[in-house]
Design a protein around this motif. Structure first.
Motif, PDB file in Angstrom:
ATOM      1  N   LYS A  47      -7.351   9.705  -5.734  1.00 45.85           N
ATOM      2  CA  LYS A  47      -6.641   8.549  -6.284  1.00 45.85           C
ATOM      3  C   LYS A  47      -6.265   7.564  -5.184  1.00 45.85           C
ATOM      4  O   LYS A  47      -6.377   6.340  -5.362  1.00 45.85           O
ATOM      5  N   HIS A  48      -5.843   8.085  -4.032  1.00 49.78           N
ATOM      6  CA  HIS A  48      -5.483   7.188  -2.923  1.00 49.78           C
ATOM      7  C   HIS A  48      -6.734   6.519  -2.327  1.00 49.78           C
ATOM      8  O   HIS A  48      -6.672   5.360  -1.903  1.00 49.78           O
TER       9      HIS A  48
ATOM     10  N   MET B 254       0.843  -1.190   0.000  1.00 44.13           N
ATOM     11  CA  MET B 254       0.000   0.000   0.000  1.00 44.13           C
ATOM     12  C   MET B 254       0.881   1.243   0.000  1.00 44.13           C
ATOM     13  O   MET B 254       1.881   1.300   0.718  1.00 44.13           O
ATOM     14  N   HIS B 255       0.492   2.242  -0.805  1.00 44.99           N
ATOM     15  CA  HIS B 255       1.239   3.488  -0.851  1.00 44.99           C
ATOM     16  C   HIS B 255       1.195   4.179   0.509  1.00 44.99           C
ATOM     17  O   HIS B 255       0.199   4.109   1.231  1.00 44.99           O
ATOM     18  N   GLN B 256       2.285   4.845   0.871  1.00 42.83           N
ATOM     19  CA  GLN B 256       2.391   5.474   2.188  1.00 42.83           C
ATOM     20  C   GLN B 256       1.271   6.482   2.425  1.00 42.83           C
ATOM     21  O   GLN B 256       0.731   6.572   3.533  1.00 42.83           O
ATOM     22  N   LYS B 257       0.909   7.263   1.406  1.00 43.22           N
ATOM     23  CA  LYS B 257      -0.157   8.257   1.567  1.00 43.22           C
ATOM     24  C   LYS B 257      -1.495   7.579   1.848  1.00 43.22           C
ATOM     25  O   LYS B 257      -2.277   8.037   2.685  1.00 43.22           O
ATOM     26  N   ALA B 258      -1.758   6.469   1.145  1.00 39.68           N
ATOM     27  CA  ALA B 258      -2.997   5.735   1.390  1.00 39.68           C
ATOM     28  C   ALA B 258      -3.026   5.201   2.816  1.00 39.68           C
ATOM     29  O   ALA B 258      -4.074   5.196   3.474  1.00 39.68           O
TER      30      ALA B 258
ATOM     31  N   ALA C  53      -5.251  14.014  -5.933  1.00 36.74           N
ATOM     32  CA  ALA C  53      -4.381  12.953  -5.434  1.00 36.74           C
ATOM     33  C   ALA C  53      -5.039  12.199  -4.281  1.00 36.74           C
ATOM     34  O   ALA C  53      -4.910  10.974  -4.168  1.00 36.74           O
TER      35      ALA C  53
ATOM     36  N   ALA D  37      -7.444   3.727  -4.511  1.00 37.82           N
ATOM     37  CA  ALA D  37      -6.521   2.618  -4.255  1.00 37.82           C
ATOM     38  C   ALA D  37      -6.971   1.810  -3.039  1.00 37.82           C
ATOM     39  O   ALA D  37      -6.889   0.570  -3.036  1.00 37.82           O
TER      40      ALA D  37
END
Length: 329
Positions: free
Chosen positions: A37-38, A1-5, A34, A41
Motif C-alpha cells: 500500500k505504501h 507523505m505518510h511516514q512509513k512511505a 501494508a 502511495a
C-alpha cells in the motif's frame, strides 16, 4: 507523505538495487500488504517503482518535487533544515515563514513552495513564481546579534546561493550589491531578508530573521514577464540542462548551514571576504540610482562591516551607500 512511505523511500536511496518486501516488512514492523500500500502511495506521488517477484522493489525515478523527503535525504547540515515545510502553493514563503516564526517555529526551519501567488522581491517588487519550475525558499534564523547587524545575513545568503550554483552546474555566478546573483550579467537569483526585532534602545535584540531566497532553476524564456527591469535568466537556460530542484535545495541549505555556523563563531569577516571576491563590480566604475535622487557615480571600493557599499570619488573620498540600484559601467 505518510511516514512509513518516507522510510521506504529512504531505504531505496540507500540501496543501489532491489529491496525485498520481506526486509521492508521487518524493518518497518508492518505486513507485506501494508508495504504494498505504501509503495502504491509512492507511485501515486509520481515515483516510478519497479516490482519483481522474488527480488522485491527498486526505485527507478523520482518526481521533480521539493517534498521534505526528497531534500532531507541529501542534507548533511547541522541546524538549517532540521524542519522542512513544503507547500503546494502560498502567497510567499517569506510570509509563511514569518507567521511560523511568530508562532515559535525553531531556528533552522525551512519553508519551500511549489508556487507563489505573491512572490516578493526587493523594494516591493514582484518575484515571478511559476509552479514547479524554481526554488522559492525561506529560512528562519534566531541569531543573537544586534538588529543593525542583520543585513550581514543577506550577504551570507548570496554567497551560499553562488556556491550552490557552482557546485550543481559548474557555472560561475557573480554577486551584485546588495542581493542579486548574476550569470553573464543576467539575474538568476534574488535574496529578501526580513526581521522581527526589539528596538527600544534598552534591550535591542532580534526575535528572528527570515532569509528569503528565490532561484530561477528551470524557467524557460517564455515564462519570464515582459516588463522586467533588468535582464533575467535561469540555470536551465544558461547551463542547457534541467536542474533537480531537491538536489539544488539540499546543496544550498548545506552551504547556508556552514556559512551560518562560521558567522556565529567568527562574525562577518569570512562572508564579507568571499562576497567581495565574487562581486561583479570590483574595482570598476559604477552608477548608483537611489529612488528618485540624482545618480551617484564612482569606483566600487567594496563593502564595509555593515554591508554598506563603499564608493570612491575622483578626489579619493569614500561615500557609504546604504540603499540603491548599482549598474556597472
Amino acid at each position: 507523505m505518510h511516514q512509513k512511505a518516507a522510510v521506504i523511500l529512504r531505504f531505496f536511496r540507500q540501496q543501489s538495487g532491489f529491496v525485498s518486501g520481506e526486509q521492508l516488512s521487518r524493518e518497518l514492523g508492518i505486513s507485506r500488504t501494508a508495504v504494498w500500500k505504501h509503495i502504491s502511495a509512492l507511485r501515486g506521488a509520481g515515483y516510478r517503482v519497479e516490482a519483481v517477484p522474488s527480488r522485491g522493489y527498486r526505485l527507478l525515478s523520482s518526481p521533480d518535487t521539493l517534498a521534505a523527503e526528497e531534500i532531507s535525504v541529501q542534507l548533511n547540515s547541522g541546524l538549517i533544515g532540521t524542519r522542512l515545510v513544503n507547500l503546494a502553493t502560498t502567497t510567499s514563503t517569506n510570509f509563511e515563514a514569518f507567521r511560523l516564526a511568530e508562532e515559535g517555529a525553531g531556528e533552522g526551519t525551512v519553508v519551500t513552495a511549489e508556487e507563489q501567488s505573491k512572490g516578493k522581491g526587493r523594494l516591493g517588487r514582484i518575484w515571478s513564481s511559476p509552479p514547479g519550475a524554481n526554488l522559492y525558499c525561506s529560512v528562519i534564523l534566531r541569531p543573537r546579534i544586534k538588529p543593525f547587524e542583520a543585513p550581514q545575513l543577506t550577504f551570507l545568503s548570496a554567497v551560499a546561493t553562488a556556491r550552490a550554483i557552482e557546485q550543481t552546474t559548474g557555472l560561475k555566478p557573480e554577486i551584485k550589491w546588495p542581493n542579486d546573483v548574476l550569470i553573464d550579467g543576467k539575474k538568476v537569483a534574488g535574496l529578501l531578508n526580513e526581521m522581527s526585532a526589539e528596538t527600544d534602545g534598552i534591550n535591542d535584540g532580534i526575535n528572528f530573521v527570515i532569509l528569503g531566497i528565490g532561484v530561477n532553476l528551470n524557467m524557460t524564456a517564455d515564462q519570464f514577464p515582459g516588463d522586467l527591469r533588468h535582464p533575467a535568466t535561469s540555470l536551465l537556460i544558461e547551463g542547457g540542462a534541467k536542474i533537480s530542484r531537491a538536489r539544488f535545495t539540499a546543496f544550498l541549505l548545506n552551504e547556508l548551514d556552514r556559512l551560518y555556523a562560521g558567522f556565529l563563531d567568527h562574525g562577518f569577516v569570512q562572508v564579507r571576504r568571499e562576497w567581495q571576491e565574487r562581486c561583479n563590480a570590483n574595482g570598476r566604475e559604477v552608477v548608483v540610482s537611489n529612488h528618485g535622487r540624482d545618480d551617484i557615480r564612482g569606483l566600487f571600493a567594496g563593502i564595509d562591516g555593515d554591508g554598506a557599499l563603499l564608493l570612491r570619488h575622483p578626489d579619493g573620498t569614500i561615500e557609504r551607500i546604504l540603499s540603491g540600484d548599482v549598474r556597472v559601467l
